[in-house]
Write an enzyme that holds these catalytic residues in place. Structure first.
Site, short mmCIF file in Angstrom:
data_model
loop_
_atom_site.label_atom_id
_atom_site.label_comp_id
_atom_site.label_asym_id
_atom_site.label_seq_id
_atom_site.Cartn_x
_atom_site.Cartn_y
_atom_site.Cartn_z
CG HIS A 429 1.11 26.26 76.16
ND1 HIS A 429 2.18 26.69 76.91
CD2 HIS A 429 1.56 26.18 74.88
CE1 HIS A 429 3.22 26.87 76.12
NE2 HIS A 429 2.87 26.59 74.89
CB CYS A 760 -3.79 -11.22 96.18
SG CYS A 760 -4.98 -11.41 97.52
#
Length: 809
Positions: A429, A760
């Protein structure tokens, strides 16, 4: 106007929302159209809004309710609570009209006969006419009553559902979203219970609840009735399934995370105690609540439901679904389905990122909800009636810290800068409401109410992946937004360096051509946390403490090897799924011996080296008899990702390979453990980070599919320096002419041999002029960290324009 009091669920469709609400209408739509696809949905009936309006009219309550609501000061929680309590009390004390109750009881007895019982067990759920709609979820605004048996108990539950339309949170919610309190009718869904009290239950979403990533199904579950998961009373197991590979050929479960399922809700013994909460036996706490076959079946159903609703609405319609596993029949059931209302309405062309500025001391961690950062004073509440510090009011901007929340807390939650709970998972919730309200939350922290104190200044960060971190003090942070539609077009392939699997889905929204570097070290260090050889051999080391730590880590897995292989596979798969079908280059582990030493149990297997940077690392480990068994686990993980999960966009990369002979030894070792270059399309890249890789580029190229330049190590080894040494740090420069010449030589050789070459390293992320040099040289791809994407795209665009103007470059 519809005058029927009761309608069977199977006779309903979405066009009936005005009389039965979203919950009942959706169930009817699914029973009528999806049962034939093999999806199990329990029978039941809807009590229409006609019954609700008739109840109010005959009781004379409508005017009284109107007066109470008009007297509420919505800036005062006290007046809200008093009015809500008076309205609910008035409804509960009102006798149910006989003609209404008779028809409801008749339908209930018919349902009981359908299931061969005198008085069957049913779930009684409210279904408001504004609930579960595409523009507002109203999740949990009204009550649910489980294991209701018998006519009297049913009528009481129905009346209580009517009263729940006027809970404090429901009144406040409607006021907040501008809904007229009297334009909303309440229907009630009466549905046959699934015996999940003897099995398991939970929720499932047809997207990632944090990032909105479309290509996964996220399943949360625990043993017993599903209310414990929805309420956040337990931290559930979590499973993630990759949709595109869900075709019967693969088992694309790309994440399994064991929750803390220490409690479960089961049937009570009487109508006075319809349900009760009991402890979960230790053995069950340490196993997953669903088997792989059940996870996949559930994911297939979720996809079918999403496809059906998307076609019906003529647009993508992700779904929020409740499921239950019957412990008697061992069958799965779908018990609720509603449109997801947060990410389905977002546009992802605007990227907003949050980052901390300055140092911060972490206090505790939990599950991150959202991606924001917030600061404020701790306000600990254990209940709405009794605060830990008497007389302390909850102020707007406080951080709500509590054990768990339920819908009654929503008026306070909307005042909070952030929410922290001890319990709960990503679909509890507190998490659902926090997402809807756009505030960050960290759930499932364990002991936040003990470690934090009321009045304490804290900063909560949900911007660092799926782990939320609570920091001491008010840490400054930065919010940055950018419209991706403003980025210029580029020809050079731009890829991303992605270290954390937890960030993969979030980064997938960025423009990219795949992942140029996914490092296994991050996954091993942060998710596996133990040296692979220690996992395999800890029982022979006579170290009871190490064995105890390892046994705690591998809970939920068959054995030590399965733990390493599956955890590594899950980490790789999350990144591969996030960027599918783009290429994802996964670099085999490249820890230095001192880094391996620091892993749990590493001291038993690692040598002491004078200079680990150029010692036993990378390729030299993989074929060594001292490490080969550990490398086998990495190969098995890659094989699992590609061949079992179906993520064939994974490419492997070999780091720190000094000679061509060494490369051949590694390729042969890979083949021994089931992965071979070219088989099932597997590509193998080489990290070009040693001068020998450049000098012998053409010879290396004969055995690989591409190079990826590691500019950090290449700079060190070309210039003969240690970048970690402060004495010579000033000499470290990836743009040094010697390094640039090395890169240029490699690109030329790679093109001559017709293999791909990318980069990279950190250089392109930090230096736009370095990016321009790479474009001028004709590099195939540039891979950068996500935070450097914007400036790198601009630098590539400028370099490409310049190259067109000066063709000879």
């Amino acid at each position: 106007m519809e005058t029927r009091i009761v309608i069977p669920l199977q006779a309903l469709g979405l066009e009936d929302i005005p009389i039965v609400g979203g919950k009942c209408a959706s169930l009817g739509e699914m029973i009528a159209n999806l049962s034939r696809a093999g999806i199990n949905i329990p029978s039941g009936f809807a009590i229409t809004t006609t019954a609700y309006y008739q109840f109010l009219r005959q009781s004379g309550l409508e005017e009284y309710i109107r007066e109470q609501i008009e007297g509420i000061d919505f800036n005062s929680l006290v007046t809200l609570r008093r009015a809500g309590q008076r309205i609910r009390q008035a409804i509960s004390n009102t006798k149910f009209p006989h003609e209404l109750s008779a028809e409801i009881i008749s339908a209930y007895m018919e349902l009981s006969r359908e299931y061969g019982q005198d008085i069957t067990d049913v779930a009684v759920r409210s279904s408001a006419t504004t609930e579960d709609l595409p523009d507002a979820s109203f999740a949990g605004q009204q009550e649910t009553y489980l294991n209701v048996r018998g006519p009297a108990a049913l009528i009481d539950a129905v009346r209580n559902c009517f009263a729940s339309l006027f809970t404090d949170r429901a009144i406040s919610y409607r006021q907040n979203f501008g809904y007229d309190h009297f334009s909303i009718g309440l229907s009630v869904c009466v549905q046959k219970m699934v015996r999940s009290d003897l099995g398991a239950a939970g929720v499932a979403f047809s997207l990632d609840t944090e990032s909105g990533f479309k290509d996964v199904v996220v399943v949360n579950g625990a043993f017993g009735l599903g209310e414990m998961v929805v309420q956040g009373a337990v931290s559930p197991d979590e499973f993630i399934v990759f949709k595109p590979a869900l075709n019967g050929k693969f088992s694309p479960i790309i994440e399994k995370r064991l929750g803390i399922k220490d409690k479960m809700m089961i049937y009570g013994e009487s109508n006075d105690q319809r349900t009760k909460v009991i402890p979960v036996e230790r053995g069950n706490q340490q196993r997953f609540c669903l088997r792989d076959k059940q996870i996949l079946q559930l994911a297939e159903w979720v996809c079918k439901i999403e496809d059906y609703y998307s076609e019906l609405k003529d647009k993508w319609c992700p779904m929020d679904i409740e499921w239950a596993l019957d412990g008697l029949s061992n069958e799965l059931f779908i018990v609720q389905a509603r449109p997801e209302t947060i990410h389905s309405q977002k546009e992802h062309h605007t990227i907003t990122s949050y980052s901390l500025e300055g140092s911060a001391t972490p206090l505790l961690k939990g599950i991150a909800v959202g991606d924001k950062i917030a600061s404020g004073k701790v306000n600990i509440l254990f209940s709405l009636d009794k605060r830990i510090t008497e007389g302390t009011e909850f102020k707007a901007g406080d951080v709500l810290v509590t054990d768990m929340t339920d819908p009654d807390w929503e008026p306070i939650m909307k005042m909070a800068a952030a929410i922290v709970t001890n319990k709960g998972g990503r679909t509890c919730h507190a998490a659902i409401v926090a997402r809807e309200m756009g505030i960050p939350a960290i759930v499932g922290c364990g002991n936040a109410t003990e470690l934090l104190s009321t009045g304490q200044d804290i900063t909560i960060s949900c911007a660092e992946g799926d782990e939320g971190i609570i920091y001491e003090g008010l840490v400054p942070y930065k919010e940055t937004s950018f419209d991706l539609r403003e980025l210029p077009e580029i020809k050079t392939a731009l890829m991303l360096n992605v270290a954390s699997p937890a960030m993969a889905f979030q980064f997938s929204h960025l423009p990219n051509k795949g992942v140029g570097l996914a490092r296994e070290e991050f996954i091993i260090n942060n998710y596996i946390k133990v040296h692979p050889l220690a996992l395999l051999h800890h029982r022979t080391l006579n170290d009871p403490a190490l064995t105890a730590d390892i046994m705690q880590l591998i809970r939920g897995y068959d054995d030590e090897e399965a733990y390493f292989v599956q955890k590594l596979a899950y980490g790789i798969a999350k990144i591969a799924a996030g960027f599918h079908p783009g290429k994802v280059i996964v670099r085999f582990s490249d820890f230095k011996s001192n880094e391996y030493y620091n892993l749990l149990g590493g001291k038993y297997f690692e040598p002491e080296e004078e200079n680990p940077m150029i010692g036993w690392r990378g390729a030299s480990r993989y074929y060594s008899e001292k490490y080969k068994a550990a490398f086998a686990l990495e190969c098995k993980a890659i094989k699992k990702v590609r061949e079992e999960m179906g993520l064939k966009n994974v490419v492997v990369m070999i780091p720190f390979c000094r000679t061509v002979d060494e490369l051949l030894l590694v390729l042969d070792t890979m083949k021994q453990y089931g992965i071979e270059r070219g088989r099932n399309g597997l590509e193998v890249y080489l990290m070009a980070e040693i001068p020998s890789n450049i000098i012998m580029a053409e010879e290396f190229a004969a055995h690989i599919d591409g190079f990826s330049i590691g500019s950090n190590d290449l700079t060190q080894l070309t210039l003969g320096l240690d970048r970690d040494s402060s004495l010579i740090a000033g000499l470290y420069n990836e743009r040094n002419p010697a390094v640039l010449r090395m890169i240029s030589m490699l690109i030329t050789a790679a093109k001559r041999k017709q293999v791909k070459v990318g980069i990279c390293g950190q250089g392109p992320s930090d230096f736009p002029d370095f990016t321009k040099f790479l474009v001028e040289q004709g590099i195939d791809s540039i891979s950068v960290t996500p935070d450097a994407l914007l400036k790198t795209v601009k630098a590539i665009h400028e370099a490409e324009e310049l190259k067109e103007q000066i063709p000879y470059i």
